[in-house]
Design a protein around this motif. Structure first.
Motif, short mmCIF file in Angstrom:
data_model
loop_
_atom_site.label_atom_id
_atom_site.label_comp_id
_atom_site.label_asym_id
_atom_site.label_seq_id
_atom_site.Cartn_x
_atom_site.Cartn_y
_atom_site.Cartn_z
N CYS A 139 0.92 -1.20 0.05
CA CYS A 139 0.08 0.00 -0.02
C CYS A 139 0.86 1.13 -0.12
N ARG A 142 3.64 1.67 -3.28
CA ARG A 142 2.95 1.89 -4.41
C ARG A 142 2.89 3.59 -4.24
N GLN A 143 2.62 4.23 -3.41
CA GLN A 143 2.47 5.61 -3.58
C GLN A 143 3.96 6.12 -3.20
N THR A 153 -4.94 7.38 -0.20
CA THR A 153 -4.92 6.14 -0.95
C THR A 153 -4.13 5.29 0.04
N VAL A 154 -3.00 5.68 0.67
CA VAL A 154 -2.25 4.67 1.54
C VAL A 154 -3.25 4.07 2.75
N SER A 172 -6.65 4.37 3.24
CA SER A 172 -7.72 3.44 2.65
C SER A 172 -7.31 2.08 2.47
N CYS A 173 -6.10 1.84 1.92
CA CYS A 173 -5.51 0.74 1.52
C CYS A 173 -5.21 -0.19 2.88
N ALA A 192 -8.28 -1.48 4.42
CA ALA A 192 -8.88 -2.55 3.72
C ALA A 192 -8.28 -3.81 4.01
N ARG A 193 -6.82 -3.70 4.26
CA ARG A 193 -6.10 -4.85 4.58
C ARG A 193 -6.48 -5.72 5.81
#
Length: 80
Positions: free
Chosen positions: A4, A7-8, A45-46, A48-49, A52-53
């Protein structure tokens, strides 16, 4: 969870900070809810990722009839 962030990090090489995720563990170790409680990363983005994990994970089951509320910090920073 690491992916997560990584990627960013490719988008912003200076990205670093702490994200505290709050989640509730219910029967059978399932996660009922997961959310960002606080952040110094300031990257939705990070955040929420990661939430979610956590929601997909399984944990030890809390005592019968209870919900375990956990605040867990994640520290992100590029390896130097």
């Amino acid at each position: 969870i690491r992916s997560c962030y990584e990627r960013q990090l490719r988008v912003d090489s200076s990205l670093e900070g702490k994200v505290v995720i709050q989640f509730e563990i219910i029967d059978q170790g399932r996660v009922r809810s997961s959310r960002t409680k606080s952040t110094t990363l300031n990257n939705s983005t990070v955040e929420s990722c990661v939430a979610a994990r956590i929601k997909e994970a399984r944990f030890p089951e809390p005592p019968v009839g209870t919900t375990a509320v956990v605040d867990y910090p994640f520290l992100f920073g590029a390896q130097k």
